[in-house]
Design an enzyme around this catalytic site. Structure first.
Site, PDB file in Angstrom:
ATOM      1  N   PHE A   1     128.999  89.844  90.707  1.00 31.21           N
ATOM      2  CA  PHE A   1     127.733  89.217  91.180  1.00 31.21           C
ATOM      3  C   PHE A   1     127.432  89.445  92.583  1.00 31.21           C
ATOM      4  CE2 PHE A   1     124.894  85.920  89.769  1.00 31.21           C
ATOM      5  CZ  PHE A   1     124.956  85.950  88.074  1.00 31.21           C
TER       6      PHE A   1
ATOM      7  N   GLN B   1     115.811  79.418  98.992  1.00 29.01           N
ATOM      8  CA  GLN B   1     116.421  80.557  98.281  1.00 29.01           C
ATOM      9  C   GLN B   1     115.122  81.204  97.362  1.00 29.01           C
ATOM     10  OE1 GLN B   1     119.932  81.361  95.655  1.00 29.01           O
ATOM     11  NE2 GLN B   1     120.228  82.590  97.624  1.00 29.01           N
TER      12      GLN B   1
ATOM     13  N   HIS C   1     114.718  84.070  94.668  1.00 25.05           N
ATOM     14  CA  HIS C   1     115.530  84.889  93.880  1.00 25.05           C
ATOM     15  C   HIS C   1     114.792  86.238  93.613  1.00 25.05           C
ATOM     16  CE1 HIS C   1     117.950  86.640  90.559  1.00 25.05           C
ATOM     17  NE2 HIS C   1     118.802  85.733  90.754  1.00 25.05           N
TER      18      HIS C   1
ATOM     19  N   LEU D   1     113.684  83.088  85.352  1.00 27.71           N
ATOM     20  CA  LEU D   1     114.514  83.876  85.909  1.00 27.71           C
ATOM     21  C   LEU D   1     115.162  85.133  85.156  1.00 27.71           C
ATOM     22  CD1 LEU D   1     116.053  83.872  88.630  1.00 27.71           C
ATOM     23  CD2 LEU D   1     118.096  82.751  87.247  1.00 27.71           C
TER      24      LEU D   1
ATOM     25  N   GLU E   1     120.764  87.320  88.064  1.00 27.80           N
ATOM     26  CA  GLU E   1     121.471  88.492  88.502  1.00 27.80           C
ATOM     27  C   GLU E   1     122.588  89.141  87.675  1.00 27.80           C
ATOM     28  OE1 GLU E   1     121.923  87.143  92.708  1.00 27.80           O
ATOM     29  OE2 GLU E   1     124.116  88.066  92.991  1.00 27.80           O
TER      30      GLU E   1
ATOM     31  N   ARG F   1     120.560  87.751  97.762  1.00 23.95           N
ATOM     32  CA  ARG F   1     119.295  87.584  97.268  1.00 23.95           C
ATOM     33  C   ARG F   1     118.180  87.626  98.334  1.00 23.95           C
ATOM     34  NH1 ARG F   1     120.926  82.761  93.263  1.00 23.95           N
ATOM     35  NH2 ARG F   1     121.990  84.188  91.583  1.00 23.95           N
TER      36      ARG F   1
ATOM     37  N   HIS G   1     113.887  79.617  94.063  1.00 22.03           N
ATOM     38  CA  HIS G   1     114.845  79.179  93.033  1.00 22.03           C
ATOM     39  C   HIS G   1     115.900  78.270  93.372  1.00 22.03           C
ATOM     40  CE1 HIS G   1     117.901  80.451  90.080  1.00 22.03           C
ATOM     41  NE2 HIS G   1     118.756  80.760  91.066  1.00 22.03           N
TER      42      HIS G   1
ATOM     43  N   ARG H   1     122.794  80.988  99.799  1.00 20.52           N
ATOM     44  CA  ARG H   1     123.861  80.663  98.826  1.00 20.52           C
ATOM     45  C   ARG H   1     124.143  81.975  98.187  1.00 20.52           C
ATOM     46  NH1 ARG H   1     123.548  79.706  93.069  1.00 20.52           N
ATOM     47  NH2 ARG H   1     121.318  80.008  92.829  1.00 20.52           N
TER      48      ARG H   1
HETATM   49  C1  FAD Z   1     117.021  79.622  85.960  1.00 28.78           C
HETATM   50  C2  FAD Z   1     118.243  79.311  87.052  1.00 28.78           C
HETATM   51  C3  FAD Z   1     119.276  80.186  86.927  1.00 28.78           C
HETATM   52  C4  FAD Z   1     120.542  79.541  87.685  1.00 28.78           C
HETATM   53  N1  FAD Z   1     121.640  80.444  87.405  1.00 28.78           N
HETATM   54  C5  FAD Z   1     122.851  80.109  88.077  1.00 28.78           C
HETATM   55  C6  FAD Z   1     123.867  80.773  88.053  1.00 28.78           C
HETATM   56  O1  FAD Z   1     124.300  81.789  87.309  1.00 28.78           O
HETATM   57  N2  FAD Z   1     125.052  80.486  88.871  1.00 28.78           N
HETATM   58  C7  FAD Z   1     125.191  79.369  89.754  1.00 28.78           C
HETATM   59  O2  FAD Z   1     126.072  79.279  90.403  1.00 28.78           O
HETATM   60  N3  FAD Z   1     123.865  78.746  89.947  1.00 28.78           N
HETATM   61  C8  FAD Z   1     122.745  78.915  89.163  1.00 28.78           C
HETATM   62  N4  FAD Z   1     121.605  78.145  89.392  1.00 28.78           N
HETATM   63  C9  FAD Z   1     121.494  77.290  90.145  1.00 28.78           C
HETATM   64  C10 FAD Z   1     122.294  75.967  89.435  1.00 28.78           C
HETATM   65  O3  FAD Z   1     122.042  75.991  88.200  1.00 28.78           O
HETATM   66  C11 FAD Z   1     121.531  74.635  89.863  1.00 28.78           C
HETATM   67  O4  FAD Z   1     121.578  74.526  91.358  1.00 28.78           O
HETATM   68  C12 FAD Z   1     122.375  73.615  89.348  1.00 28.78           C
HETATM   69  O5  FAD Z   1     122.245  73.658  88.189  1.00 28.78           O
HETATM   70  C13 FAD Z   1     121.680  72.188  89.945  1.00 28.78           C
HETATM   71  O6  FAD Z   1     122.545  71.305  89.175  1.00 28.78           O
HETATM   72  P1  FAD Z   1     122.369  69.618  89.403  1.00 28.78           P
HETATM   73  O7  FAD Z   1     123.419  69.030  88.774  1.00 28.78           O
HETATM   74  O8  FAD Z   1     122.620  69.465  90.891  1.00 28.78           O
HETATM   75  O9  FAD Z   1     121.129  69.382  89.072  1.00 28.78           O
HETATM   76  P2  FAD Z   1     120.298  69.331  87.841  1.00 28.78           P
HETATM   77  O10 FAD Z   1     121.086  70.162  86.592  1.00 28.78           O
HETATM   78  O11 FAD Z   1     118.914  69.808  87.925  1.00 28.78           O
HETATM   79  O12 FAD Z   1     120.257  67.972  87.293  1.00 28.78           O
HETATM   80  C14 FAD Z   1     119.510  66.940  88.108  1.00 28.78           C
HETATM   81  C15 FAD Z   1     119.207  65.784  87.065  1.00 28.78           C
HETATM   82  O13 FAD Z   1     118.592  64.742  87.800  1.00 28.78           O
HETATM   83  C16 FAD Z   1     117.699  64.159  87.030  1.00 28.78           C
HETATM   84  N5  FAD Z   1     116.665  63.726  88.056  1.00 28.78           N
HETATM   85  C17 FAD Z   1     115.981  64.205  88.805  1.00 28.78           C
HETATM   86  N6  FAD Z   1     115.174  63.466  89.591  1.00 28.78           N
HETATM   87  C18 FAD Z   1     115.215  62.253  89.112  1.00 28.78           C
HETATM   88  C19 FAD Z   1     114.814  61.219  89.198  1.00 28.78           C
HETATM   89  N7  FAD Z   1     114.004  60.763  90.297  1.00 28.78           N
HETATM   90  N8  FAD Z   1     115.566  60.082  88.693  1.00 28.78           N
HETATM   91  C20 FAD Z   1     116.287  60.054  87.443  1.00 28.78           C
HETATM   92  N9  FAD Z   1     116.903  61.332  87.263  1.00 28.78           N
HETATM   93  C21 FAD Z   1     116.312  62.479  88.113  1.00 28.78           C
HETATM   94  C22 FAD Z   1     117.178  65.453  86.311  1.00 28.78           C
HETATM   95  O14 FAD Z   1     116.652  64.899  84.941  1.00 28.78           O
HETATM   96  C23 FAD Z   1     118.425  65.929  85.867  1.00 28.78           C
HETATM   97  O15 FAD Z   1     119.021  65.451  84.552  1.00 28.78           O
HETATM   98  C24 FAD Z   1     120.374  78.531  88.614  1.00 28.78           C
HETATM   99  C25 FAD Z   1     119.301  77.930  88.754  1.00 28.78           C
HETATM  100  C26 FAD Z   1     118.217  78.333  87.752  1.00 28.78           C
HETATM  101  C27 FAD Z   1     116.887  77.475  88.221  1.00 28.78           C
END
Ligand code: FAD
Ligand code: HEM
Ligand code: HEM
Ligand code: SF4
Ligand code: F3S
Ligand code: FES
Lengths: 275, 236, 600
Positions: free
Chosen positions: C127, C247, C249, C259, C262, C293, C363, C404
């Protein structure tokens, strides 16, 4: 699997014709043909259950041969003859499709396109053959020989499925439905065929009564009716259980089904024993 | 504009305040590359801010946006206008909420309730096998994984359950049942008995009649009926 | 209508997780496992935690097996430090990189369906920015589950939380944090289905609401990533940190910005310009298409500016090509099947035969709620807020600094989730039972909601949203200048004012999507404001933050930006020093952890 079945041009033409029927034009593209076939299987099963009740009732008239013959003469009217011929449709459809389901679920036959195509061809053939015999009414075949062969084939089907599923964790009743189904597969197809091949064996009280004196035929009919009633009973239960949650309502309906089948069994078996 | 379509959407509406339901017709001029979620957004922006619809990822990864278009359960974020016109051979689309859970408003259904079925199937490893002697991760061959990996792609959009011949009542539904079967096939699961009881319970696999509508509609192209049949074949 | 908004019910629990994504539920699962019987409530905007945005992550999760004969955790630490452009905190880097493998094994043993090697072990792929021997050659370090690693992770933590009896409340938003004398005691939530407000009182509250890139026109983020968590924190008078670090992407699919992972370039895909030249060779001679990125995104924009980009007629957007045609069939069908199918479906090209149009897409938010290395939220660099934790994309410890590396985010979610879990279990030992809600509970949200519900204005929701998204893309995007940032700030004030005057479609509280979206739009504007101010204040270029008027990194800015904005546009700044503990420990290779040059 976005129905990736490859179909020929003729087939797609026929399908496009069939799809003109409104209900099909809604469900075929939105749920797939297997879904419609499943409904067909269910409706055919229920039709046969209905037919079965009527059939056992009519047969019990054999205690009064005159009434029986009078009733059967009604069947000579072409409308009723036609309806009788129509019974071949649910019979062959439900049988072949039941076979297909057993192959899919238990023998991992996933080549659905081939199976369904064969089903359609065999089904049409069967319906025409029954119709042909019906009209001709002159063939002769030894009933004992016919049944010996049919019962042997039925037994083989029965054993294969039995060995295949007996050790699985499925409920006994469910397993028995598949097992009885596989036994009846040759039996029912044969039954309908022979009743029209030797037209009199199916429609004339004297011939029937004579034939039913044979212990062999008695045995065959006995197994047949037991298996059929079980299969039909479980089938109806299974439909009800899809719609009604386990609880008192389901229980009462189940008891009703059991009573209906038991009453039919009483009349059917009395016939075999008494005649 | 390279390709635009004049489409008519007949959308089932429901107002939770007055409990009224009706069908509302919207005429939309939409680019062929728009997804149905984009079309709904366009309706919100230009015609009717109150039309409610659900989505989250908007690229077929989360399963939030299931609806029925001309009777077919599918993901609104995956269907492009151009493809819809081709696939259904019409410019008029009858749009309804999926039928697996109560409607909250318009096209939004209470999928939390539908999820109870998945929870009941216990999608986790109930009793994971003890750690492997070599330490670290379990050893699973790519071939073993291959036998069930397809089923792990399920995103619980409930399209299959909506299409199924019998899952509107107490059948746990194709997706929930499949998640149980995945764990039966998973070499790391040691609690086979409870899983078998679930599989062969009253809400279990007997309620499936191999109607295969599930496999037909699944947006992830999972052959669900194959896995349910493995459940009936019962060899794990 | 607005006047009679009330709290309809009060619920108490031990742990409230706001945001049941990967990070939040890793913490919940850990607490449930270590301390059975803990009453945990996890909130999400979507119907089930499974639908959280973590599910969409494709590529992989970095982790180095300490027993690995070739790769070493120290290489990973170095890459992360270098990738951050010397702005991450080294105590956090060390902690996360060292815990990574243990957590990977945890995921696997709890049922995640990782892809496998012939040796039956977890498969790994290279990666961007992850190298062996301090930057020599690419490292196979990203553990993956085909192209749905995030789904595998999300399913696993959701399943484990379910198993340990966590209560999920879906289709709700946390709208306000509750405090009693500086201690966080829970939050007010608003439920979509029935339109009711509840006060959830908790001994500990964990904010894990994920990303917030929805203010950009082209973004890979989901519909709900509207910066709610950051807005709540700001409303509570607490700071956020480093928000200027957004960031982009490099490879979003032209159009919606979906997306194209990568992982594609990890498997060997090549970026090409109008002349089909593999242009990354000019910008990053060693790492080429696997450079970080920010570098590639800037390279692409530079190609556009110098006339070597292309224009997509259907979407009216600039793009370059991503070339996947030379990859073996096996890779197309097994390893990247999902992403491949997106190109087919959403763009109408077949990656096996055609070049794929891609463009940079917003992203990831490197910045967020500042926490210490245990995930405890900071009020200022010296003081923590009792009872309040944050993890995941919404939080900043900071592992990523101003940039990142791919696959480090999933790693952070899982390890920091667990670290927080550990702290919470300790905290719960002597935390007092929550009493009643504070007397002013609800004043913030009732104020907001009644404004929205009573609004008779004529402003258009769509117009404000579109203006915001275009504004952020053009003026606060990949390249920034003082002039543009000042313009953006002025415009944001205007938009904020307008956003108070959007006519509401229906005043019913039940399943009122309109109301919900107006609230989200306001959060986006709030967070955008902080991003713009942060970007204006940081007069240097570092990591993902690039100022054309200050194109070099400057030692003067070797710190994290703290921003307080208790009321809209009432900004105060603070600073937090960068942790240099690996460097200061003077162990082996410590000199590489100084402020080094970042070149690929
Ligand atoms: C398309 C894509 C591909 C990616 N690929 C990679 C990868 O290959 N490798 C990598 O390391 N990272 C990757 N990332 C980054 C990574 O996936 C994210 O940073 C990570 O999933 C974020 O996780 P989280 O648990 O912080 O938040 P999330 O999984 O977004 O969860 C947030 C939660 O909070 C809830 N929420 C939000 N606001 C509120 C509110 N006001 N009240 C109650 N609940 C709320 C949402 O509903 C959700 O359930 C990618 C990101 C994207 C967008
Ligand atoms: C001839 C051979 C037969 C075979 C191979 C056969 C096979 C089957 C099978 C496999 C099923 C299970 C379908 C399912 O659960 O999805 C079934 C169901 C059923 N069968 Fe048969 N069957 C046969 C004959 C009959 C006959 C003669 C009757 C009626 C008297 C009958 C009535 C039913 C009914 C009512 C059902 C339930 C349908 C449903 O659940 O939808 N079957 N049959
Ligand atoms: C329309 C064509 C049919 C005709 C003419 C016909 C005729 C007969 C006759 C004459 C008998 C008497 C027993 C014998 O001679 O062996 C009989 C028995 C039987 N038939 Fe049919 N049958 C037909 C279709 C069916 C179908 C469709 C079923 C299944 C649903 C069925 C089920 C049975 C059973 C179970 C018996 C045994 C009855 C008993 O023992 O009392 N038959 N049939
Ligand atoms: S099996 Fe397919 S259709 Fe069913 S819920 Fe899963 S993804 Fe949706
Ligand atoms: S549609 Fe339903 S009946 Fe079975 S094969 Fe699929 S679950
Ligand atoms: S919105 Fe996620 S699948 Fe459609």
């Amino acid at each position: 699997m976005e129905n990736a079945v490859k179909i020929t041009r003729t087939e797609s033409y026929i399908i496009s014709l069939i799809q003109k029927i409104p209900i099909l034009s809604y469900y075929a593209p939105s749920r797939g043909w297997s879904f419609l076939i499943s409904w067909g299987h269910r409706l055919a099963g229920l039709t046969l259950v209905g037919y079965m009740f009527a059939h056992i009732y009519t047969l019990s008239l054999l205690f009064h041969p005159a009434t029986f013959d009078a009733d059967m003469r009604l069947l000579d009217h072409f409308v009723f003859s036609f309806l009788e011929w129509c019974v071949a449709i649910p019979v062959i459809f439900h049988s072949l499709n039941g076979g297909r389901l057993i192959l899919y679920e238990l023998f991992r036959v996933r080549a659905e396109e081939i199976v369904i195509r064969s089903m359609v061809i065999l089904g049409l053939l069967y319906i025409f053959i029954v119709g042909f015999f019906f009209i001709e009414k002159t063939q002769q075949i030894s009933v004992t020989l016919f049944w010996s062969i049919t019962v042997t084939v039925s037994l083989i089907a029965f054993l294969i499925v039995l060995f295949k599923i007996w050790m699985t964790g499925n409920s006994i009743l469910w397993k028995l439905q598949r097992i009885t189904g596989s036994f009846m597969f040759p039996m029912l197809i044969g039954h309908m065929l022979v009743m029209h091949m030797n037209y009199l064996t199916g429609h004339d009280s004297k011939t029937i009564l004579l034939r039913m004196e044979s212990p062999f035929i008695k045995g065959v009919d006995f197994v047949f009716i037991i298996f059929l009633l079980f299969h039909a009973g479980y089938g109806v239960f299974s439909i009800i259980a899809d719609y009604i949650k386990p609880g008192p309502v389901l229980k009462s309906l189940t008891i009703l089904v059991i009573i209906a089948m038991a009453v039919s069994a009483y009349f059917g078996i009395r016939l075999i024993v008494a005649l | 504009m390279p390709d635009t379509y004049n489409i008519t959407l007949e959308i089932s509406r429901y107002d939770p305040e007055s409990h009224l339901s009706w069908v509302q017709t919207y005429q939309v001029e939409a680019g062929g590359i728009l997804r149905f979620v984009d079309v709904f957004r366009k309706i919100n922006d230009e015609q009717d801010p109150t039309l409610a619809w659900a989505s989250s990822c908007e690229h077929a990864q989360c399963g939030s946006c299931g609806i029925m278009v001309n009777g077919k359960p599918l993901l609104a974020c995956e269907l492009l206008v151009r493809e819809a016109v081709d696939q259904f051979n019409t410019h008029t689309f009858r749009i309804k909420p999926i039928t697996i859970a109560p409607v909250l408003r318009d096209l939004v259904v209470d999928l939390e309730k539908a999820y109870d079925r998945v929870h009941a199937a216990k999608p986790y490893l109930m009793k994971p096998a003890p750690a492997p002697p070599e330490g670290d991760e379990y050893r699973i061959s790519p071939e073993t994984l291959e036998t069930y990996v397809e089923a792990t792609q399920c995103i619980n959009c409930f399209c299959c359950a909506t299409a199924c011949i019998s899952s509107h009542h107490h059948f746990l539904g194709p997706n929930a049942m499949m998640s149980n079967i995945v764990r039966l096939m998973d070499p790391r699961e040691t609690e086979k008995k409870e899983r078998m009881d679930l599989l062969y319970g009253e809400s279990g696999v007997y309620r499936c009649h191999t109607a295969r509508a599930c496999s037909f509609v699944c947006p992830k192209e999972i052959d669900i009926s194959h896995f349910l049949a493995l459940g009936k074949e019962g060899k794990f | 209508m607005g006047e009679n908004l009330t709290i309809d019910s009060t619920v108490t629990c031990d742990v409230l997780v706001i945001g049941a994504g990967g990070a939040g539920l890793r913490a919940a699962a850990y607490i449930g496992e270590q301390r059975p019987g803990t009453k945990i409530i996890a909130l999400t905007k979507v119907v089930s935690p499974q639908k959280s945005h973590t599910t969409t992550a494709q590529g992989g999760m970095a982790a180095v097996d300490p027993k690995d004969p070739i790769d070493k955790p120290i290489f990973h630490m170095f890459d992360t430090w270098k990738g951050s452009d010397c702005s991450a905190d080294q105590n956090v880097i060390k902690k996360v990189c060292e815990l990574g493998w243990e957590e990977m094994v945890w995921l696997e043993r709890h049922g995640m369906h990782f892809s496998r090697t012939e040796e039956k072990r977890i498969a790994k792929r290279p990666f961007g920015g992850h190298m062996l021997n301090f930057g020599e050659t690419k490292a196979f370090r990203a553990c993956y589950e085909a192209s749905r690693t995030g789904k595998g992770i999300m399913d696993t933590v959701w399943n484990e939380s379910l198993k340990h009896g966590v209560t999920f409340i879906g289709q709700c938003v946390a709208t306000e944090l509750l405090f009693k004398e500086d201690t966080c005691v829970g939050a007010i939530i608003f439920r979509f289905p029935d339109g009711t407000f509840s006060a959830i009182l908790a001994k500990t509250t964990i904010v894990a609401t994920g990303g917030n890139a929805k203010m950009y026109l082209v973004t890979s983020n989901c519909r709900g990533n509207t910066g709610d968590g950051l807005a709540l924190t700001l409303d509570a008078g607490l700071p956020v940190m480093d928000l200027e670090a957004v960031q982009f992407h490099p490879t979003g699919m032209v159009g919606p910005g979906i997306l194209a992972s990568e992982a594609l370039r990890g498997e060997g895909a090549i970026l090409r310009n109008k002349d089909e030249e593999p242009f990354m060779e000019r910008y990053a001679p060693t790492a080429k298409d696997l450079a970080p990125r920010d570098l590639i995104s800037r390279a692409i924009i530079t190609e556009f500016r110098e006339g070597r980009g292309l224009f997509h007629e259907g979407h009216k957007a600039h793009h370059v090509w991503l070339d996947l045609r030379h990859l073996p069939k096996e890779v197309h069908e097994k390893k990247i099947q999902e992403v491949s199918s997106f190109f087919k479906r959403f763009v109408g090209v077949d990656p096996e035969k055609d070049l794929c149009p891609v463009t940079p897409t917003a992203h990831y938010q490197m910045g967020g709620i500042p926490t210490n290395e245990f995930g405890e939220v900071q009020k200022d660099p010296q003081t923590i807020v009792p009872g309040l934790f944050a993890c995941g994309e919404v939080a900043t410890a900071s592992l990523h600094g101003l940039n990142r590396l791919g696959t480090n985010s999933l790693l952070e979610l899982i390890t920091m989730g667990r670290v927080i879990g550990d702290k919470v279990v300790e905290h719960l030992k002597d935390a007092p039972e929550p009493e009643g809600p504070p007397s002013d509970a609800g004043h913030i949200v009732f104020n907001q909601f009644s404004t929205y519900l009573a609004s008779q204005g004529t402003e258009s929701f769509a117009k404000i949203r579109d203006t915001l998204q275009n504004l952020m893309m053009e003026k606060v995007g990949i390249f920034r200048t003082e002039k543009h940032l000042l313009e953006a700030i002025e415009k944001l004030k205007e938009l904020r004012e307008k956003a108070q005057h959007i006519p509401i479609g229906t005043t019913s509280l039940k399943a009122n999507q309109n109301l919900w979206q107006i609230w989200e739009l306001n959060n986006l504007i709030t967070v955008s404001m902080v991003i713009a101010h942060g970007a204006l204040a940081r007069k240097e270029s570092r990591g993902a933050h690039f100022r054309e008027d200050y194109p070099e990194r400057s030692a003067e800015f070797d710190y994290h930006t703290f921003v307080y904005m208790p009321e809209f546009d009432k900004i105060t700044f603070g600073k937090r020093p960068i942790d240099m503990s690996i460097f200061e420990a003077k162990g082996e290779h410590f000199e590489l952890f100084d402020y080094i040059e970042r070149k690929y």
